[in-house]
Design a protein around this motif. Sequence first.
Motif, mmCIF file in Angstrom:
data_model
loop_
_atom_site.group_PDB
_atom_site.id
_atom_site.type_symbol
_atom_site.label_atom_id
_atom_site.label_comp_id
_atom_site.label_asym_id
_atom_site.label_seq_id
_atom_site.Cartn_x
_atom_site.Cartn_y
_atom_site.Cartn_z
ATOM 1 N N PRO A 145 16.909 -23.374 39.408
ATOM 2 C CA PRO A 145 15.646 -24.126 39.458
ATOM 3 C C PRO A 145 14.547 -23.321 40.130
ATOM 4 O O PRO A 145 14.816 -22.396 40.912
ATOM 5 C CB PRO A 145 16.010 -25.358 40.298
ATOM 6 C CG PRO A 145 17.145 -24.917 41.145
ATOM 7 C CD PRO A 145 17.919 -23.921 40.342
ATOM 8 N N ARG A 301 12.057 -29.862 35.926
ATOM 9 C CA ARG A 301 10.724 -29.330 36.219
ATOM 10 C C ARG A 301 9.698 -30.015 35.325
ATOM 11 O O ARG A 301 9.849 -30.049 34.101
ATOM 12 C CB ARG A 301 10.667 -27.818 36.018
ATOM 13 C CG ARG A 301 9.297 -27.239 36.336
ATOM 14 C CD ARG A 301 9.293 -25.724 36.368
ATOM 15 N NE ARG A 301 9.595 -25.145 35.068
ATOM 16 C CZ ARG A 301 9.481 -23.847 34.798
ATOM 17 N NH1 ARG A 301 9.108 -22.996 35.755
ATOM 18 N NH2 ARG A 301 9.786 -23.387 33.599
ATOM 19 N N THR A 311 9.357 -29.418 40.724
ATOM 20 C CA THR A 311 10.789 -29.416 40.405
ATOM 21 C C THR A 311 11.518 -30.287 41.416
ATOM 22 O O THR A 311 11.313 -30.159 42.626
ATOM 23 C CB THR A 311 11.372 -27.992 40.435
ATOM 24 O OG1 THR A 311 10.802 -27.217 39.377
ATOM 25 C CG2 THR A 311 12.892 -28.032 40.260
ATOM 26 N N TYR A 313 15.431 -31.097 42.484
ATOM 27 C CA TYR A 313 16.770 -30.569 42.231
ATOM 28 C C TYR A 313 17.791 -31.116 43.210
ATOM 29 O O TYR A 313 17.458 -31.563 44.312
ATOM 30 C CB TYR A 313 16.773 -29.034 42.248
ATOM 31 C CG TYR A 313 16.394 -28.375 43.557
ATOM 32 C CD1 TYR A 313 17.293 -28.272 44.615
ATOM 33 C CD2 TYR A 313 15.123 -27.791 43.717
ATOM 34 C CE1 TYR A 313 16.955 -27.632 45.796
ATOM 35 C CE2 TYR A 313 14.771 -27.144 44.896
ATOM 36 C CZ TYR A 313 15.698 -27.063 45.930
ATOM 37 O OH TYR A 313 15.359 -26.428 47.103
#
Length: 373
Positions: A145, A301, A311, A313
Amino acid sequence: MSNTKKSLLVGACLAGLSLNATAVEILNIKNGDQQTKVSIGGYAKLDVRHVSGDIAYQDYWVANFPGGQAVDTSHTGMSVKESRINVKVQHGDIIGFVEMDFFGGGGNEVVSNSSNPRLRHFFIDYKNWKLGQTWSTFMPLHALPEALDFGGPHVGEVFNRQVQVRYTTGNWQFAIENPETNGDGDVGSPASAVGLTGTQADSDESTPDLIARYNHKADWGMVSVGALVRKIDQGGLDETGVAYNVAAKIKTVGKDDIRFQYTGGDAGRYVSAGMTADIVTNPRTDKTVVESSKAFTVAYRHYWNDTLRSTAYYGAAETDVLERKRSHWAVNLINSVNSHLDVGAEFGNYAIDDEGIESIDSNYLQLSAKFKF
């Protein structure tokens, strides 16, 4: 485009080594029948990071347990160590690449804040071959990411750089890579200026790690499947470790994408950074055994406009024998001021929930500016 050129292009894209359009070409001349090109690249990055909670401060989270015990923490740190510089030299279809950052240690915060250069990558590309030190073939770079924390959720990722010999043909990659059994007390560090020698060299590490990987790229994104086979013959053991990784980056709406990876088996040092060794002592039997683990990450994202994106994550992992369980989540906001300058903020949490300890965690807030060249 020839198959050789396609292989070189795919290899460069998968390497993720700052081999991008922002690199500055400093030489481009005709050298006999070949074109010689030299370029420099990298980035300068400033991180301002505040960590508060029960887990001691780190410049970036890996899956370890800093200090080995809960620590009441409220610390702000500032660093430029992630900054890096690389040089690429190309003679016809031969490419040499070297990159360093500044996480090599040295210095302190009292006067000079010095830090030593650290070798990241040093390799040769020739046709279908990659020879030298770079990201492991087992590591799915496309699934990482976009994060301000250096490396993002290490706890759920395959993350490894080492010396290797890799051959790429079409969508397939095959490699032999440097063997190392972590957990037997030897870590392959140099014993003197002449390099690896003496008792630091494991006497039983005779077989390189074997890796195969298949990459499929389409208009919708990219998916990969990797397999790792290695000999674990330290600590009185003589076993074969096997692990696998499945990863993807899939386009969704507009410029958005979702990324994920899952790793299972005897991945050991290849996954979750500092979470577990390859071999451990089973606390119930007091015997040395191969540790198995499961790890995953997922990230989404979203582009708010052409330059502003976020983003979110999450990564987590757990081990079978020592029953360690750790996780890392974060959300960020990053803006490209122009094609060379990114600024952003990230808020997240790193948590440890191992067997036999009370759950602990720390939150962090990080502000970053990155100038790419």
